[in-house]
Write a protein that holds these residues in place. Sequence first.
Motif, PDB file in Angstrom:
ATOM      1  N   SER A   1     -12.435  45.840  60.167  1.00  0.00           N
ATOM      2  CA  SER A   1     -11.113  46.129  59.809  1.00  0.00           C
ATOM      3  C   SER A   1     -10.685  45.734  58.446  1.00  0.00           C
ATOM      4  N   SER A   2     -11.900  45.348  57.587  1.00  0.00           N
ATOM      5  CA  SER A   2     -11.655  45.325  56.078  1.00  0.00           C
ATOM      6  C   SER A   2     -11.909  46.532  55.144  1.00  0.00           C
ATOM      7  N   SER A   3     -11.922  46.299  54.022  1.00  0.00           N
ATOM      8  CA  SER A   3     -11.881  47.600  53.249  1.00  0.00           C
ATOM      9  C   SER A   3     -12.841  47.515  52.076  1.00  0.00           C
ATOM     10  N   GLY A   4     -12.343  47.530  50.912  1.00  0.00           N
ATOM     11  CA  GLY A   4     -13.425  47.631  49.852  1.00  0.00           C
ATOM     12  C   GLY A   4     -14.500  46.581  49.717  1.00  0.00           C
ATOM     13  N   GLU A   5     -14.205  45.483  49.995  1.00  0.00           N
ATOM     14  CA  GLU A   5     -14.993  44.333  49.743  1.00  0.00           C
ATOM     15  C   GLU A   5     -16.172  44.476  51.013  1.00  0.00           C
ATOM     16  N   ALA A   6     -15.595  44.951  52.179  1.00  0.00           N
ATOM     17  CA  ALA A   6     -16.534  45.032  53.326  1.00  0.00           C
ATOM     18  C   ALA A   6     -17.556  46.110  52.896  1.00  0.00           C
ATOM     19  N   ALA A   7     -17.143  47.013  52.297  1.00  0.00           N
ATOM     20  CA  ALA A   7     -18.032  48.603  52.370  1.00  0.00           C
ATOM     21  C   ALA A   7     -19.012  48.090  51.087  1.00  0.00           C
ATOM     22  N   LYS A   8     -18.632  47.147  50.170  1.00  0.00           N
ATOM     23  CA  LYS A   8     -19.621  47.067  48.911  1.00  0.00           C
ATOM     24  C   LYS A   8     -20.962  46.793  49.183  1.00  0.00           C
ATOM     25  N   PRO A   9     -21.246  45.708  50.204  1.00  0.00           N
ATOM     26  CA  PRO A   9     -22.783  45.729  50.321  1.00  0.00           C
ATOM     27  C   PRO A   9     -23.542  47.084  50.766  1.00  0.00           C
ATOM     28  N   TYR A  10     -22.705  47.932  51.785  1.00  0.00           N
ATOM     29  CA  TYR A  10     -23.341  48.968  52.146  1.00  0.00           C
ATOM     30  C   TYR A  10     -23.533  50.100  50.904  1.00  0.00           C
ATOM     31  N   GLU A  11     -22.509  49.894  50.211  1.00  0.00           N
ATOM     32  CA  GLU A  11     -22.593  50.876  48.965  1.00  0.00           C
ATOM     33  C   GLU A  11     -23.625  50.496  48.037  1.00  0.00           C
ATOM     34  N   GLU A  12     -23.868  49.259  47.896  1.00  0.00           N
ATOM     35  CA  GLU A  12     -24.917  48.795  47.015  1.00  0.00           C
ATOM     36  C   GLU A  12     -26.282  49.110  47.750  1.00  0.00           C
ATOM     37  N   GLN A  13     -26.405  49.020  49.043  1.00  0.00           N
ATOM     38  CA  GLN A  13     -27.499  49.348  49.945  1.00  0.00           C
ATOM     39  C   GLN A  13     -28.015  50.878  49.754  1.00  0.00           C
ATOM     40  N   ALA A  14     -26.844  51.763  49.715  1.00  0.00           N
ATOM     41  CA  ALA A  14     -27.124  53.085  49.534  1.00  0.00           C
ATOM     42  C   ALA A  14     -27.543  53.453  48.007  1.00  0.00           C
ATOM     43  N   GLU A  15     -27.185  52.618  47.139  1.00  0.00           N
ATOM     44  CA  GLU A  15     -27.403  53.073  45.639  1.00  0.00           C
ATOM     45  C   GLU A  15     -28.882  52.624  45.644  1.00  0.00           C
ATOM     46  N   ARG A  16     -29.357  51.504  46.175  1.00  0.00           N
ATOM     47  CA  ARG A  16     -30.702  51.042  46.327  1.00  0.00           C
ATOM     48  C   ARG A  16     -31.652  52.151  46.815  1.00  0.00           C
ATOM     49  N   LEU A  17     -31.272  52.578  48.126  1.00  0.00           N
ATOM     50  CA  LEU A  17     -31.919  53.602  48.922  1.00  0.00           C
ATOM     51  C   LEU A  17     -31.990  54.986  48.213  1.00  0.00           C
ATOM     52  N   GLU A  18     -31.130  55.340  47.446  1.00  0.00           N
ATOM     53  CA  GLU A  18     -31.116  56.704  46.649  1.00  0.00           C
ATOM     54  C   GLU A  18     -32.011  56.460  45.342  1.00  0.00           C
ATOM     55  N   ALA A  19     -32.305  55.334  44.843  1.00  0.00           N
ATOM     56  CA  ALA A  19     -33.120  55.167  43.909  1.00  0.00           C
ATOM     57  C   ALA A  19     -34.543  55.378  44.494  1.00  0.00           C
ATOM     58  N   LYS A  20     -34.745  54.868  45.590  1.00  0.00           N
ATOM     59  CA  LYS A  20     -36.179  54.817  46.286  1.00  0.00           C
ATOM     60  C   LYS A  20     -36.455  56.477  46.514  1.00  0.00           C
TER      61      LYS A  20
END
Length: 275
Positions: free
Chosen positions: A54-73
Motif C-alpha cells: 500500500s506504500s508508494s515511492g519509498e516502497a518502490a525504490k528498492p525494486y527500482e535500484e534492483q532493476a538498475e543493477r539488473l539492467e547493468a548486468k
Amino acid sequence: MARGGNEHRMVFDIRGRRKHVVKVVYAILAILMGASLFLVVGPVNIGELFNSTSSSGEAAKPYEEQAERLEAKLRKEPEDPQLLLALTRAQVTAGNSLLSLEPSEEDLTKALQKFQLASSTWSEYLDSTKEPNAGTAQLIAPALVSLAERSGSFQQAQSNIKAATEAQQIVAKQRPTLNSYSTLALYTYFTGNFAAAEKAKAEAMKLTNAKFEREQLEKQLEEVKKNAEKFQAESNRAEAAEKAAAKGNKGNPEALQNPTNPLSGAFGGGSGLAE
C-alpha cells in the motif's frame, strides 16, 4: 536493449472525434476485471497476483535500484533468461509498490511506466527461453491488463489483453486450477478468440467440485462472453471510425493524437489501480 523509449505512450488525452468513438467501451471493459474478482471460488487473491504493497515511492525504490543493477548486468549479457526474468519481476513489483489504496495520478502514471518496461522485458524473456516461468507469468498478466486499461486505442488495448492472455496460458498450463483456467477464459473472451475461451472454460468446469460452483461459473462466464462480444463490436466500429477520421485530419495530425486515458478505470479493482 530497447527499453524506456515508450514509457509515456499509455497516458493520453482524448480530444475531438475519438472521444466519442472509444467512450462506450469503458463500461464494457469494466466488467473484465470486476468479473475476475468474483469467479466461483471467490475473490482472486490480489496479493498473490500482484505481491503489492500500500506504500508508494519509498516502497518502490528498492525494486527500482534492483532493476538498475539488473539492467547493468544485462548490458553485458543481453539474452540471459534469468536476468530478464529477474528484471521483469523487479519492474512489475516496483509498479505494484507505487499503488497505494488511493494512489495519486502521478503514482498511477509511474506504475504504468514500470508495467510498460516489464512488458518489454517479458517479451525479451519469452524470446530467450523455451520454458517460461509460471510464477512470473502470473505476476505480469494483471500488469498487462492494467496497461490495457490505460491504452490510448483499441489496438493497444487488444495487444495488451492478448499479451495478458498468453501469460495466463503459461500459468494455466503449469498450474491447472479453477482460478487459473477461469481467469484464462475471462481474458481470452476479450481477445475475440471465443473458441479458445470456451476450451478454457471447459477446463475450468472440470475443476469445479459442486453443482452450485458449475452453475455460478457458467453464469458468470456467459455474462463475460456477452460483454466481450460487445467490446469486439465497439472495437470494430472504433477502428472504422478512426480510419475515417484519419483521412479527414491529414492536415491536422494533432486532432488524432494525445487522446485522454481512454480506458481509465475500465478494469476496476481487479487491476490494482484506483482512481
